[in-house]
Design a protein around this motif. Structure first.
Motif, PDB file in Angstrom:
ATOM      1  N   THR A   4       0.844  -1.193   0.000  1.00 50.74           N
ATOM      2  CA  THR A   4       0.000   0.000   0.000  1.00 50.74           C
ATOM      3  C   THR A   4       0.873   1.235   0.000  1.00 50.74           C
ATOM      4  O   THR A   4       2.001   1.223   0.488  1.00 50.74           O
ATOM      5  CB  THR A   4      -0.938   0.052   1.220  1.00 50.74           C
ATOM      6  N   ILE A  33      -3.442   3.370  -1.047  1.00 49.79           N
ATOM      7  CA  ILE A  33      -3.702   2.821  -2.372  1.00 49.79           C
ATOM      8  C   ILE A  33      -3.017   1.467  -2.431  1.00 49.79           C
ATOM      9  O   ILE A  33      -1.822   1.350  -2.177  1.00 49.79           O
ATOM     10  CB  ILE A  33      -3.153   3.747  -3.472  1.00 49.79           C
ATOM     11  N   SER A  35      -1.346  -1.910  -4.092  1.00 48.91           N
ATOM     12  CA  SER A  35      -0.454  -2.089  -5.239  1.00 48.91           C
ATOM     13  C   SER A  35      -1.139  -2.732  -6.426  1.00 48.91           C
ATOM     14  O   SER A  35      -0.626  -2.708  -7.538  1.00 48.91           O
ATOM     15  CB  SER A  35       0.759  -2.918  -4.836  1.00 48.91           C
ATOM     16  N   PHE A  40      -1.372   2.910  -8.789  1.00 45.43           N
ATOM     17  CA  PHE A  40      -0.306   2.749  -7.801  1.00 45.43           C
ATOM     18  C   PHE A  40       1.077   3.010  -8.403  1.00 45.43           C
ATOM     19  O   PHE A  40       1.875   3.756  -7.843  1.00 45.43           O
ATOM     20  CB  PHE A  40      -0.345   1.349  -7.188  1.00 45.43           C
ATOM     21  N   ASP A  44       3.593   5.916  -7.216  1.00 41.49           N
ATOM     22  CA  ASP A  44       4.799   5.475  -6.531  1.00 41.49           C
ATOM     23  C   ASP A  44       6.044   6.036  -7.210  1.00 41.49           C
ATOM     24  O   ASP A  44       6.973   6.500  -6.546  1.00 41.49           O
ATOM     25  CB  ASP A  44       4.844   3.952  -6.496  1.00 41.49           C
TER      26      ASP A  44
END
Length: 87
Positions: A4, A33, A35, A40, A44
């Protein structure tokens, strides 16, 4: 177990001028959120790039302070960091 990503947003309310209302209100909103979600990976990657840019700018400001080269204001740092690999 899916990974997450925690996104935190801060809302700061400055204290009022009166002595009665001297406290500062701070509220936090946290969203996670997973993965497995399609958004995501881009979020990220952007968070990772943002961290690197922040650390690079912080390092430059620290070196200027340590070696006595003066303070770089926001506009000078923005101009300087545009040529940095982290930008």
């Amino acid at each position: 177990m899916p990974q997450t990503l925690n996104l935190m947003s801060k809302c700061f309310t400055l204290p009022r001028a009166s002595a009665i209302e001297s406290s500062c209100l701070i509220s936090f909103l946290e969203r996670s959120i997973k993965s497995t979600e399609p958004r995501f990976a881009p979020i990220d990657a952007l968070a990772f790039q943002s961290k690197n840019l922040y650390n690079a700018a912080n390092y430059v400001i620290r070196q200027n302070f340590v070696y006595g080269w003066g303070y770089l204001n926001y506009h000078k740092m923005a101009q300087f960091m545009k040529s940095h690999p982290a930008y």
